[in-house]
Design a protein around this motif. Structure first.
Motif, PDB file in Angstrom:
ATOM      1  N   HIS A  26       0.875  -1.165   0.000  1.00  0.00           N
ATOM      2  CA  HIS A  26       0.000   0.000   0.000  1.00  0.00           C
ATOM      3  C   HIS A  26       0.919   1.223   0.000  1.00  0.00           C
ATOM      4  CE1 HIS A  26      -2.735   3.088   1.539  1.00  0.00           C
ATOM      5  NE2 HIS A  26      -3.707   2.312   1.097  1.00  0.00           N
ATOM      6  N   PRO A  27       0.557   2.293  -0.708  1.00  0.00           N
ATOM      7  CA  PRO A  27       1.446   3.460  -0.754  1.00  0.00           C
ATOM      8  C   PRO A  27       1.822   4.015   0.621  1.00  0.00           C
ATOM      9  CG  PRO A  27      -0.286   3.681  -2.390  1.00  0.00           C
ATOM     10  CD  PRO A  27      -0.614   2.449  -1.575  1.00  0.00           C
ATOM     11  N   LEU A  28       0.880   4.032   1.554  1.00  0.00           N
ATOM     12  CA  LEU A  28       1.204   4.550   2.888  1.00  0.00           C
ATOM     13  C   LEU A  28       2.138   3.620   3.644  1.00  0.00           C
ATOM     14  CD1 LEU A  28      -2.261   5.985   3.987  1.00  0.00           C
ATOM     15  CD2 LEU A  28      -0.265   7.228   3.117  1.00  0.00           C
ATOM     16  N   VAL A  29       1.994   2.323   3.407  1.00  0.00           N
ATOM     17  CA  VAL A  29       2.884   1.350   4.052  1.00  0.00           C
ATOM     18  C   VAL A  29       4.308   1.555   3.552  1.00  0.00           C
ATOM     19  CG1 VAL A  29       3.452  -1.103   4.223  1.00  0.00           C
ATOM     20  CG2 VAL A  29       1.090  -0.348   4.485  1.00  0.00           C
ATOM     21  N   GLN A  30       4.447   1.755   2.258  1.00  0.00           N
ATOM     22  CA  GLN A  30       5.778   1.951   1.682  1.00  0.00           C
ATOM     23  C   GLN A  30       6.466   3.173   2.274  1.00  0.00           C
ATOM     24  OE1 GLN A  30       4.913   2.050  -2.496  1.00  0.00           O
ATOM     25  NE2 GLN A  30       4.692  -0.166  -2.640  1.00  0.00           N
ATOM     26  N   ARG A  31       5.706   4.188   2.621  1.00  0.00           N
ATOM     27  CA  ARG A  31       6.286   5.413   3.156  1.00  0.00           C
ATOM     28  C   ARG A  31       6.491   5.384   4.666  1.00  0.00           C
ATOM     29  NH1 ARG A  31       2.427   9.692   0.063  1.00  0.00           N
ATOM     30  NH2 ARG A  31       3.213   9.308  -2.024  1.00  0.00           N
ATOM     31  N   ALA A  33       5.325   2.670   7.216  1.00  0.00           N
ATOM     32  CA  ALA A  33       5.289   1.488   8.078  1.00  0.00           C
ATOM     33  C   ALA A  33       6.672   0.865   8.232  1.00  0.00           C
ATOM     34  CB  ALA A  33       4.331   0.453   7.504  1.00  0.00           C
ATOM     35  N   THR A  34       6.871   0.278   9.389  1.00  0.00           N
ATOM     36  CA  THR A  34       8.107  -0.466   9.615  1.00  0.00           C
ATOM     37  C   THR A  34       8.007  -1.824   8.911  1.00  0.00           C
ATOM     38  OG1 THR A  34       7.249  -1.558  11.602  1.00  0.00           O
ATOM     39  CG2 THR A  34       8.386   0.567  11.912  1.00  0.00           C
ATOM     40  N   LYS A  35       9.128  -2.460   8.757  1.00  0.00           N
ATOM     41  CA  LYS A  35       9.156  -3.794   8.153  1.00  0.00           C
ATOM     42  C   LYS A  35       8.279  -4.762   8.955  1.00  0.00           C
ATOM     43  CE  LYS A  35      12.265  -7.552   6.976  1.00  0.00           C
ATOM     44  NZ  LYS A  35      13.607  -8.109   7.104  1.00  0.00           N
ATOM     45  N   GLU A  36       8.361  -4.661  10.279  1.00  0.00           N
ATOM     46  CA  GLU A  36       7.581  -5.547  11.143  1.00  0.00           C
ATOM     47  C   GLU A  36       6.076  -5.307  10.976  1.00  0.00           C
ATOM     48  OE1 GLU A  36      11.663  -5.111  12.581  1.00  0.00           O
ATOM     49  OE2 GLU A  36      10.134  -3.611  12.160  1.00  0.00           O
ATOM     50  N   MET A  37       5.663  -4.054  10.902  1.00  0.00           N
ATOM     51  CA  MET A  37       4.248  -3.739  10.743  1.00  0.00           C
ATOM     52  C   MET A  37       3.745  -4.217   9.383  1.00  0.00           C
ATOM     53  SD  MET A  37       1.567  -2.584  12.193  1.00  0.00           S
ATOM     54  CE  MET A  37       2.091  -1.614  13.566  1.00  0.00           C
ATOM     55  N   SER A  38       4.546  -4.037   8.363  1.00  0.00           N
ATOM     56  CA  SER A  38       4.182  -4.513   7.034  1.00  0.00           C
ATOM     57  C   SER A  38       4.014  -6.028   7.023  1.00  0.00           C
ATOM     58  CB  SER A  38       5.246  -4.091   6.022  1.00  0.00           C
ATOM     59  OG  SER A  38       4.967  -4.611   4.762  1.00  0.00           O
ATOM     60  N   SER A  39       4.856  -6.708   7.755  1.00  0.00           N
ATOM     61  CA  SER A  39       4.779  -8.170   7.840  1.00  0.00           C
ATOM     62  C   SER A  39       3.511  -8.623   8.559  1.00  0.00           C
ATOM     63  CB  SER A  39       6.013  -8.709   8.558  1.00  0.00           C
ATOM     64  OG  SER A  39       5.898 -10.085   8.754  1.00  0.00           O
ATOM     65  N   ILE A  40       3.145  -7.924   9.619  1.00  0.00           N
ATOM     66  CA  ILE A  40       1.962  -8.298  10.394  1.00  0.00           C
ATOM     67  C   ILE A  40       0.703  -8.255   9.535  1.00  0.00           C
ATOM     68  CG2 ILE A  40       0.419  -7.517  12.252  1.00  0.00           C
ATOM     69  CD1 ILE A  40       2.991  -6.730  13.788  1.00  0.00           C
ATOM     70  N   PHE A  41       0.610  -7.274   8.645  1.00  0.00           N
ATOM     71  CA  PHE A  41      -0.578  -7.116   7.817  1.00  0.00           C
ATOM     72  C   PHE A  41      -0.435  -7.748   6.432  1.00  0.00           C
ATOM     73  CE2 PHE A  41      -1.147  -3.882  11.040  1.00  0.00           C
ATOM     74  CZ  PHE A  41      -2.471  -4.075  11.378  1.00  0.00           C
ATOM     75  N   SER A  42       0.600  -8.532   6.225  1.00  0.00           N
ATOM     76  CA  SER A  42       0.853  -9.137   4.922  1.00  0.00           C
ATOM     77  C   SER A  42      -0.147 -10.245   4.608  1.00  0.00           C
ATOM     78  CB  SER A  42       2.260  -9.726   4.890  1.00  0.00           C
ATOM     79  OG  SER A  42       2.328 -10.867   5.731  1.00  0.00           O
ATOM     80  N   PRO A  43      -0.349 -10.535   3.329  1.00  0.00           N
ATOM     81  CA  PRO A  43      -1.201 -11.665   2.964  1.00  0.00           C
ATOM     82  C   PRO A  43      -0.715 -12.983   3.568  1.00  0.00           C
ATOM     83  CG  PRO A  43      -0.758 -10.310   1.037  1.00  0.00           C
ATOM     84  CD  PRO A  43       0.122  -9.795   2.143  1.00  0.00           C
TER      85      PRO A  43
END
Length: 110
Positions: A26-31, A33-43
């Motif tokens: 998601h564009p906001l995640v790329q800007r 979010a931390t790597k860990e947060m991105s992982s938590i919400f990953s498919p």
């Protein structure tokens, strides 16, 4: 209580499992979010969590007397990280429901 969960890491998944789906896009995640947060919400996290819940449900149902064999539970456990995202998308289009798409995709392998 069944020991089917004794070696399942319920807090995540193996680093080598589903490598192309371990990051939420998601564009906001790329800007922001931390790597860990991105992982938590990953498919990968979302759908392996669903599968762990379905395994827990099947285990509880077996303990309550439903006709579910230990072999079936083991099959489910062995396939927690084997997700065919394309097949799940096909089922989702057919049933017009994301959960049912993944239920059927899981049923194909377990």
């Amino acid at each position: 209580m069944s020991d089917i969960f004794s070696d399942i890491d319920v807090s995540g998944f193996p680093d080598d499992a589903l490598p192309d789906h371990q990051k939420y896009e998601h564009p906001l995640v790329q800007r922001y979010a931390t790597k860990e947060m991105s992982s938590i919400f990953s498919p990968a996290m979302k759908f392996t969590t669903w599968r762990k819940l379905w395994l827990a449900l099947a285990t509880a149902e077996q303990e309550l007397g439903l006709d579910i064999s230990n072999e079936q539970l083991q099959q489910m456990k062995d396939q927690l990280y084997n997700i065919d995202f394309e097949k799940a998308n096909e089922y989702e289009s057919k049933f017009r429901h994301d959960v049912m798409g993944h239920v059927h995709a899981f049923g194909d392998v377990a």
